[in-house]
Design an enzyme around this catalytic site. Structure first.
Site, mmCIF file in Angstrom:
data_model
loop_
_atom_site.group_PDB
_atom_site.id
_atom_site.type_symbol
_atom_site.label_atom_id
_atom_site.label_comp_id
_atom_site.label_asym_id
_atom_site.label_seq_id
_atom_site.Cartn_x
_atom_site.Cartn_y
_atom_site.Cartn_z
ATOM 1 N N ARG A 297 8.893 2.828 1.816
ATOM 2 C CA ARG A 297 7.124 2.699 1.942
ATOM 3 C C ARG A 297 6.656 2.595 3.495
ATOM 4 O O ARG A 297 7.213 2.767 4.092
ATOM 5 C CB ARG A 297 6.813 2.304 1.335
ATOM 6 C CG ARG A 297 7.498 0.283 1.308
ATOM 7 C CD ARG A 297 6.133 -0.685 1.477
ATOM 8 N NE ARG A 297 4.685 -1.033 2.245
ATOM 9 C CZ ARG A 297 5.518 -0.647 3.800
ATOM 10 N NH1 ARG A 297 6.308 -1.157 4.112
ATOM 11 N NH2 ARG A 297 3.859 -0.747 4.120
ATOM 12 N N GLY A 298 5.050 3.494 2.719
ATOM 13 C CA GLY A 298 4.623 3.182 4.186
ATOM 14 C C GLY A 298 4.134 4.722 4.159
ATOM 15 O O GLY A 298 5.679 5.189 4.467
ATOM 16 N N ALA A 299 3.227 5.471 4.373
ATOM 17 C CA ALA A 299 2.913 6.992 4.529
ATOM 18 C C ALA A 299 3.799 7.672 5.960
ATOM 19 O O ALA A 299 4.481 8.305 5.258
ATOM 20 C CB ALA A 299 1.492 7.551 5.214
ATOM 21 N N ARG B 63 5.206 10.037 -5.005
ATOM 22 C CA ARG B 63 4.180 9.302 -4.812
ATOM 23 C C ARG B 63 2.894 10.521 -4.515
ATOM 24 O O ARG B 63 2.876 11.220 -3.616
ATOM 25 C CB ARG B 63 4.069 8.446 -3.936
ATOM 26 C CG ARG B 63 5.442 7.119 -4.195
ATOM 27 C CD ARG B 63 4.972 6.060 -2.920
ATOM 28 N NE ARG B 63 4.229 4.945 -3.406
ATOM 29 C CZ ARG B 63 3.523 4.565 -2.812
ATOM 30 N NH1 ARG B 63 4.468 4.201 -1.405
ATOM 31 N NH2 ARG B 63 2.548 3.478 -3.402
ATOM 32 N N GLN C 33 2.218 -6.299 0.142
ATOM 33 C CA GLN C 33 3.276 -5.955 1.698
ATOM 34 C C GLN C 33 2.974 -6.418 2.552
ATOM 35 O O GLN C 33 3.359 -7.423 3.676
ATOM 36 C CB GLN C 33 2.370 -4.778 1.926
ATOM 37 C CG GLN C 33 3.402 -3.554 0.745
ATOM 38 C CD GLN C 33 2.439 -3.692 -0.334
ATOM 39 O OE1 GLN C 33 1.894 -4.060 -0.881
ATOM 40 N NE2 GLN C 33 2.496 -2.142 -0.812
ATOM 41 N N ASP D 110 -3.436 6.238 4.573
ATOM 42 C CA ASP D 110 -2.012 7.070 3.771
ATOM 43 C C ASP D 110 -2.593 8.686 3.739
ATOM 44 O O ASP D 110 -1.256 9.437 3.772
ATOM 45 C CB ASP D 110 -2.059 6.366 2.316
ATOM 46 C CG ASP D 110 -1.183 5.705 1.951
ATOM 47 O OD1 ASP D 110 -1.342 4.171 2.497
ATOM 48 O OD2 ASP D 110 -0.079 5.337 2.311
ATOM 49 N N ASN E 260 -6.584 4.039 2.005
ATOM 50 C CA ASN E 260 -5.323 3.560 2.123
ATOM 51 C C ASN E 260 -4.704 1.576 1.459
ATOM 52 O O ASN E 260 -5.619 2.326 0.223
ATOM 53 C CB ASN E 260 -5.784 2.368 3.403
ATOM 54 C CG ASN E 260 -4.071 1.438 4.263
ATOM 55 O OD1 ASN E 260 -3.612 1.944 4.364
ATOM 56 N ND2 ASN E 260 -4.907 0.236 4.591
ATOM 57 N N LYS E 261 -4.234 1.356 1.102
ATOM 58 C CA LYS E 261 -3.047 0.170 0.357
ATOM 59 C C LYS E 261 -4.850 -0.482 -0.029
ATOM 60 O O LYS E 261 -5.921 -0.692 0.133
ATOM 61 C CB LYS E 261 -2.725 -0.724 0.563
ATOM 62 C CG LYS E 261 -3.048 -1.938 0.170
ATOM 63 C CD LYS E 261 -2.561 -1.351 -1.244
ATOM 64 C CE LYS E 261 -0.964 -0.427 -1.069
ATOM 65 N NZ LYS E 261 -0.173 0.413 -1.813
HETATM 66 O O1 MRU Z 1 2.666 1.064 -0.956
HETATM 67 P P1 MRU Z 1 2.477 1.359 0.281
HETATM 68 O O2 MRU Z 1 3.363 0.607 0.601
HETATM 69 O O3 MRU Z 1 3.669 2.725 0.573
HETATM 70 O O4 MRU Z 1 1.317 1.369 0.948
HETATM 71 C C1 MRU Z 1 1.145 1.674 2.609
HETATM 72 C C2 MRU Z 1 -0.466 1.211 2.511
HETATM 73 O O5 MRU Z 1 -1.091 1.434 2.697
HETATM 74 C C3 MRU Z 1 0.095 2.136 4.066
HETATM 75 O O6 MRU Z 1 -1.647 0.418 5.021
HETATM 76 C C4 MRU Z 1 0.032 2.466 4.945
HETATM 77 O O7 MRU Z 1 0.995 3.982 4.278
HETATM 78 C C5 MRU Z 1 -0.008 3.403 6.509
HETATM 79 S S1 MRU Z 1 1.969 2.985 7.284
HETATM 80 C C6 MRU Z 1 1.820 2.766 8.882
#
Ligand code: MRU
Length: 358
Positions: free
Chosen positions: A56-58, A99, A206, A247, A257-258
């Site tokens: 996970r994480g973009a 996703r 997270q 994201d 973002n999250k």
């Molecule tokens: O659902 P996730 O855990 O993939 O969400 C991640 C985030 O929102 C991060 O802040 C984003 O992807 C940036 S990662 C450098």
């Protein structure tokens, strides 16, 4: 301290073992309790790893998707180049559907498909080799981009500052330093001290599971707070800047973002604290004019009601609304930190300039 930091910035969240031709990821859903590595072989395993946030994480999703598509390309038996490409496109579309919000997923898959399209006339082995090198390039570029973002981000804070972050945009979500956590890790490596507040980040935690794990192991002074405590720590005067990842950044600067990020930005504006978004240019979607066009992923209600509890915390019939992301209005953002520099408002112009001056 340096040794500890090394441990964290070199956690191999995604690794391609060329000798064994294996794609290996760390299962982030098990952290911090267990460090288990998984080998992804089939398209279904890759889809599931992305969908269920094992990876996970973009940026990390994009890197994993690139290696995944290479792995799947090796399994395609088609003799005709057209058939090969069609099957590759189908696999890419399948992975892309895992996703919807993080644009890095479709970006990395498109880069891989372009690589195949222009080399279709090559013998199979040469084509596969080109796809492998493209995936490695996407991965290595991200390492360099995270490093540059960390350097730029570090100019926005000073020794002793308090920094609040939401979700996880560290090494696990990217490569090496991370984006939002990059300046903190880089500054720590250089002997600076920060006091970091990590929002736990409901519902998937997270911030608690990953951000506090990464920062604590790196020797950073990190304090874990529940999401609803951000206001009080800001009011106490403990926060001089907010750093978050992203994201998808729309052309006008609106940023997905999250879930919960926009609330942090609203609080920060109220308390007069600068709010920075940090991310690579691969997260900027110039085809998306504003935040209203960003698709927001909806997830299973069980994540809210059941996931972390011995017994469900609400009656089974109670409906839940579980968007995984929200959009922060560009007017709340003090700066967008990319590997090419720091963009300031008006974002329509400053973001455009990033792509005009390649
Ligand atoms: O659902 P996730 O855990 O993939 O969400 C991640 C985030 O929102 C991060 O802040 C984003 O992807 C940036 S990662 C450098």
């Amino acid at each position: 301290m340096k040794e500890q930091l090394k441990q964290v910035t070199h956690v191999e969240n995604i690794r391609y073992d060329k000798e064994r031709e294996e794609l290996v990821i760390i299962d982030q859903t098990l952290l911090p309790g267990e460090e288990r590595f998984l080998t992804l072989t089939t398209a279904e395993e890759m889809y599931d790893a992305i969908r269920s946030l094992k990876v996970r994480g973009a940026p990390a999703i994009g890197i994993c998707a690139a290696y995944s598509l290479y792995t799947l390309a090796r399994q395609i038996q088609a003799r005709e180049p057209r058939d090969f490409l069609q099957q590759l496109q189908e696999q890419a579309a399948y992975l892309n559907s895992a996703r919807p919000t993080a644009v890095n997923l479709s970006w990395a898959l498109k880069e891989m498909l372009k690589t195949a399209e222009v080399r279709l006339a090559l013998p199979r082995e040469a084509l596969l080799e080109a796809l492998y090198h493209k995936a490695v390039e996407i991965h290595e570029d991200d390492i360099a981009k995270c490093r540059a973002i960390s350097e730029y981000g570090l100019t926005l804070v000073k020794d002793g500052d308090g920094i609040l972050t939401h979700c996880n945009a560290g090494p696990l979500a990217t490569s090496r330093y991370g984006t939002a956590l990059g300046p903190i890790l880089l500054g720590t490596e250089r002997g600076m001290r920060f006091r970091v507040f990590s929002d736990e980040t409901r519902p998937l935690l997270q911030g608690a599971r990953l951000t506090s794990y990464e920062l604590y192991r790196a020797g950073v002074d990190v304090t874990l707070i529940c999401d609803n405590m951000a206001s009080i720590v800001m009011k106490n005067g403990w926060v001089q800047a907010c750093f978050v990842g992203c994201d998808r950044v729309a052309a006008n600067g609106d940023t997905a973002n999250k879930i919960g990020t926009s609330g942090v930005a609203i609080l920060a504006q109220y308390y007069g604290i600068p709010f920075y978004v940090l991310g690579p240019t691969s997260t900027i979607d110039m085809n998306c004019p504003d935040g209203s066009r960003i698709p927001i992923e909806q997830r299973d209600p069980g994540e809210i009601k059941e996931m972390w509890y011995e017994k469900p915390v609400a009656l089974s019939g109670v409906p839940c609304y579980n968007p995984a992301f929200d959009v922060t209005d560009h007017r709340l953002i003090s700066g967008i930190v990319t590997e090419k520099g720091i963009c300031r408002a008006p974002y329509t112009e400053s973001l455009r300039a990033l792509f005009d001056n390649k």
